[in-house]
Structure formats: C-alpha cells, structure tokens
Design an enzyme around this catalytic site. Structure first.
Site, PDB file in Angstrom:
ATOM      1  N   GLU A 351       6.754   1.276  -0.993  1.00 57.80           N
ATOM      2  CA  GLU A 351       8.045   1.478  -0.340  1.00 57.80           C
ATOM      3  C   GLU A 351       9.363   1.010  -1.193  1.00 57.80           C
ATOM      4  O   GLU A 351      10.104   1.476  -1.150  1.00 57.80           O
ATOM      5  CB  GLU A 351       8.019   0.721   1.236  1.00 57.80           C
ATOM      6  CG  GLU A 351       9.409   1.407   2.117  1.00 57.80           C
ATOM      7  CD  GLU A 351       9.171   0.872   3.547  1.00 57.80           C
ATOM      8  OE1 GLU A 351       8.957   1.753   4.292  1.00 57.80           O
ATOM      9  OE2 GLU A 351       9.498  -0.416   3.821  1.00 57.80           O
ATOM     10  N   HIS A 382     -19.766  -0.826  -2.303  1.00 56.00           N
ATOM     11  CA  HIS A 382     -20.692   0.224  -1.677  1.00 56.00           C
ATOM     12  C   HIS A 382     -20.155   1.399  -1.021  1.00 56.00           C
ATOM     13  O   HIS A 382     -20.870   2.180  -0.372  1.00 56.00           O
ATOM     14  CB  HIS A 382     -21.650  -0.623  -0.600  1.00 56.00           C
ATOM     15  CG  HIS A 382     -22.356  -1.792  -1.036  1.00 56.00           C
ATOM     16  ND1 HIS A 382     -23.701  -1.503  -1.480  1.00 56.00           N
ATOM     17  CD2 HIS A 382     -22.126  -3.071  -1.201  1.00 56.00           C
ATOM     18  CE1 HIS A 382     -24.236  -2.780  -1.717  1.00 56.00           C
ATOM     19  NE2 HIS A 382     -23.167  -3.687  -1.541  1.00 56.00           N
ATOM     20  N   LYS A 510      11.994  11.471   9.720  1.00 56.03           N
ATOM     21  CA  LYS A 510      12.490  11.118  11.135  1.00 56.03           C
ATOM     22  C   LYS A 510      13.717  12.000  11.397  1.00 56.03           C
ATOM     23  O   LYS A 510      13.614  12.435  12.653  1.00 56.03           O
ATOM     24  CB  LYS A 510      12.907   9.762  10.850  1.00 56.03           C
ATOM     25  CG  LYS A 510      12.072   8.544  10.749  1.00 56.03           C
ATOM     26  CD  LYS A 510      12.451   7.203  10.933  1.00 56.03           C
ATOM     27  CE  LYS A 510      13.362   6.830  10.136  1.00 56.03           C
ATOM     28  NZ  LYS A 510      13.488   5.130  10.391  1.00 56.03           N
TER      29      LYS A 510
END
EC number: 5.3.1.9
Length: 545
Positions: A351, A382, A510
């Site tokens: 950000e 793994h 937004k």
C-alpha cells in the site's frame, strides 16, 4: 528518478559484471563474509551475507542513496515536514513512540504533547479494564475484547496481539473483525457474552463502510440482549476523530480516543488504534513496544548507511527489483506467534510503494514495489518452497526467527531453527548435477537411471535471503522489527521517487461500489455499467428475489 541518477549506470555495469557469479564462490574466497555482512542492534540482528552482492555493490548502493539525498529526507520525516505531498501532510508515526523531549510543532500543534495526552488516557482506560474496575452493565468484569476495524485499524493490532500472546492478560480473549462478509462478526458474536464484552470501533472518520456495517451489527446484537441502548456507553469505545458520529452511535465522548492526519493507517498501531494492544498487554508492555520502535528510529536516523539496518534492507531490495528484475519478495517467519506478520507487511509495503507515478506526477519507467507474500516458514517448506528452490522466478526471502526456546516443548526449537539455517544455506548453495549424480550412485542406482534422475535433483542455488534474528519474541523486539520494516519501505520510496504515504489506489473500487450497492438493494442507479457488471448485478438480483 532512479534511472536519471548518476550512480544508476554504474550499478547497471556492475550488475552485468557479477550477475553470473555464484554466492558459493564468494563464500569460499572470503572466510570473513558472514561476519562482515552482519549487523546487530541490541537483541535484533541481520545476516545479509547470503545475498548476490559484494563490497562494490554495497558501495554503489550507498552512493545511490546519497544521490537521492536519503539522509536529508530521513531528517525531513522526523522533523515533521509535509513529505506526504499529495495530501499535504506530515508523516509522524515516529512521534507516537518518541522518547525525546524536543517538541515538534505542526500547524501550531504541539505534537508530542498531544500524543502523550492520548497515551495517558489510553493507560488509564486499559488499567481500568485489566484491573476489573471497569464493569459491564450487569457489573461483570470484562472478559472479551472485540476490535472492529479494517486495514490499518485491524492488521497491526491483530499481528501484535498474536505475536505477544504470552504477555497477554490471562482473563482477556481478543477478537478481531474486519471482513464485511457477515460470517466473521456473527462467528465472534456467537462466542461472547454481551455483559462482559468490550467493543472497540476503530475508524478515523467513523464512516468506513465495512467497519460501520460490522459495528452496527454488533450494536444491534448488543442492544437486543442487554435490553437498553444506555448500556452501549459501558461496552463500546471508539478510536476516531469524528466526535459527532461517535456520539450518534451512542458512544460517550469520554470513551473516544483520537489520532491524527499525520499518522497513516498502516503506521498506526502505535497510536490509539493500538488500544486493544494496550488493554491486552498492559501499559508496561505497550511502553516496551514503543521503546523498541524508538530504538530502531534512532538507529535509522543516526547510524551510518554501512551499518544501518533499514537502509541495508531497503537498498538490497532495490538491487533485486531494479537490476535482477525480481517481481516478488517472500516473508518467512519461523515462529507460530508471527503467523500474521506476512500479511501485516503486505499492507505496509504494497500500500505504501505499490505506485507508478513519481512525486512530480510522471509515469515511472521502472519497477517499484514487488508482490510481498509469505507464510510461516516451516509450513511453507511443505507448500511452496519447491518453486523457490527449483522454479524459474528469483524470489528474495526474509527469514525471521527467534533464538529463545519455547518452554515445555523440548527439542522443538532445535528442529525449527535447524530448518531456518538449512533452508537459507540450501537457497544459497544449491546442489550441482555432479553432486546429485554422486549421491544417487552412492545409493546403488543404475548408472543410466541415476544420470536421468540427477537432472531433477539439481538445485541451482544462488537464491538470495536475509536472516533476521530476534533473541526472543518480546514487546521491545516486535516494536523494533516493525519499525525496521517501516523504515525499509521509506528508503525504497525515496529511491523510487514515490510518495509512500498516500493510498489513492484503494479509492476507485470504493467509489464504484456505491451505485452497484444501490442496484443490489433494489434502487435504480444512474451510473453506467459495462455489460459484464450489468449481467452480474442481474444474476445476483434474480437469485435473491
């Protein structure tokens, strides 16, 4: 811009000279490499010897930093100059943990005085919860803390409370709600008792859609069970700057803790956003967290580049991103308590520096922030370490581990720590075809079969990594570790000539969500939707008729 700096062509030439050199050769020729490329700041240390660089590389990188006036820009940040140019704001998260007495004046505000006033209120409030003096509406002590926030109002507090669980109050259970999905808040509400729960609503404007939606759901649930809205005053507090909205919600203004525009969300865990941290850990441990960060601040501000931890990590990152063309960076903590650290750093790094426009408004012709990702190292071995070892991508790694053994777990830490060292060595050293073939033949495999199989067991090595070691997972060490990454991000932003302290990239989605939400709720919007978006809106509405 980076590509216009006088040291840039020197680094390009140097890269061409050493890009094929294997780190194995540097280690074999220089017995002091490990000790020379090692820096310690009290109980935090960095081994950066397993990187594809030599003394010339470092010399040129330090010259690059000087070309960018890095030292002067560090001072500008600490002094409160408005280095967040697009929002015309100072950047003073460092003031939140400052132990200096020299006041910082910002637009006629005494910054340290304001910060310490809020800290004093936080300490008094957290003491009242921890001691049992602050009671719920049925006079029960508080047993559960629900922090409702998102992004910087969630990730930092979640990460620190998880990392420092051993220091938490034994009576208190911490819950963090960020997702507007609905599942998360409902799952938390199922586990708690309204009479003994404290909700912390963290939103600077008190208008963040996700946070307010979750907070209103919690409020409705609480009022239905407590039977009276007046009880909200004992069970809800706010971290915000919007007094009017907080009061409309039903929260007493005395239970509102403020913070300031000079603190960005992803840098805010040191502020009132860290109220949940202080309640859980107590003021003594919160102070230690601040002190550890302050120690790193002073180191960053005063240490020469050659031994400056954030400067070294920042410049080494630039070396891989802009010369080796690395697109990705892995955070691999080898400690269960640090399991949320990678996603905290994801926000901090991406950000801040995920940008392509320079401070002058020009499109940048080079890469900036890489994709930052990670998981607990032992689990990652793994899962995706296969790609790191034998894949086609060059992905630098930060290994993070502690020296301190966990109590009542004999033998566990030795296994864990041996894997940290083994993985870092394997990434550096690799395994040649001849070595792989010899191993297979020694196990009795047929020669022709061994020759074929050996190709698949080659590790090219020369994969770079840093090893960050903490003596133990403690409040002061976590404070120093977080501040180290904050300043590393700052260094890279300076080199790339970008503003690391705005986040316009979160806004467009937004804005576009507003008319879409109107449509989903059955209202007509005047907005234009592309055919794909319109089709999916109709699909949703038809399903939910």
């Amino acid at each position: 811009m980076l590509t216009q700096l006088k040291t840039y062509p020197k680094l390009l030439k140097h890269y061409e000279e050493i890009k094929e050199v294997h780190m194995r050769d540097w280690f074999s020729k220089d017995k002091e490499r490990a000790s020379r490329y090692f820096v310690q700041l009290e109980s935090l240390s960095l081994d950066y010897s397993k990187n594809r660089l030599n003394d010339t590389t470092l010399k040129l990188l330090f010259e690059l930093a000087k070309d960018c006036s890095l030292k002067e820009k560090i001072e500008a940040m600490f002094k409160g100059e408005k280095i967040n140019t697009t929002e015309k704001r100072a950047v003073l998260h460092t003031a939140l943990r400052s132990l200096n007495d020299a006041e910082i004046l910002l637009d006629n505000m005494e910054v340290l005085k304001s910060v310490r006033s809020v800290l004093k209120r936080m300490r008094a409030f957290s003491d009242s919860v921890r001691s049992g003096k602050r009671l719920g509406y049925t006079n029960q002590v508080i047993t559960d803390i629900v922090n409702i926030g998102i992004g910087g109002s969630d990730l930092g507090a979640l990460m620190v409370c998880t990392a420092l669980k051993r220091y938490g109050h034994p009576r208190l259970k911490m819950h963090f709600v960020s997702n507007v999905d609905g599942t998360q808040i409902l799952d938390v509400l199922e586990k708690i008792n309204p009479a003994s729960t404290l909700f912390i609503v963290a939103s600077k404007t008190f208008s963040t859609q996700e946070t307010l939606t979750n907070a209103l759901t919690a409020r409705k649930w609480f009022v239905e069970r407590s039977g009276d809205e007046k009880h909200i005053a004992k069970h809800f507090v706010a971290v915000s700057t919007n007094k009017e909205a907080v009061q409309q919600f039903g929260i007493d203004e005395h239970n509102m803790f403020e913070f300031w525009d000079f603190v960005g969300g992803r840098y805010s865990l040191w502020s009132a956003i860290g109220l949940s941290i202080m309640i859980y850990l107590g003021k003594k441990n919160f102070n230690a967290l601040l002190k550890g960060a302050y120690l790193m601040d002073e180191h960053f501000r005063n240490a020469p580049f050659e031994s400056n931890l954030p400067v070294l990590m920042g410049l080494i990152g630039v070396w891989y991103i802009n010369f080796f063309q690395s697109k990705s960076h892995l955070i691999a903590p080898y400690d269960q308590y640090l399991r949320h650290f990678p996603k905290f750093i994801q926000q901090l790094d991406m950000e801040s520096n995920g940008k392509r426009i320079s401070k002058k408004g020009e499109i940048i012709p080079y890469d900036t922030c890489p994709v930052v990702w990670g998981d607990m190292g032992i689990n990652a071995q793994h899962a995706f370490f296969q790609l790191l070892h034998q894949g086609t991508h060059l992905i630098p790694i930060d290994f993070i581990a502690s020296l301190d053994k966990k109590p009542n777990a004999k033998g566990h830490h030795e296994i864990l720590f041996s894997n940290v060292l083994a993985q870092a060595q394997a990434f550096m050293k690799g395994k040649s075809y001849e070595e792989a073939l010899g191993e297979l033949l020694s196990k009795g495999l047929d020669k022709d079969e061994a020759k074929d199989l050996a190709h698949h067991r080659v590790f090219f090595g020369n994969r770079p990594s840093n090893i960050l070691l903490l003596e133990k997972i403690s409040p002061s060490n976590i404070g120093a570790l977080v501040a180290l990454y904050e300043h590393k991000v700052f260094v890279q932003g300076v080199i790339w000539d970008i503003n690391s302290f705005d986040q316009w990239g979160v806004e467009l989605g937004k804005e576009l969500a507003v008319p879409i939400l109107q449509e989903l709720e059955g209202h007509k919007s005047n907005a234009y939707f592309d055919s794909s978006t319109r089709h999916l809106i109709e699909l949703y509405k038809n399903y939910n008729q």
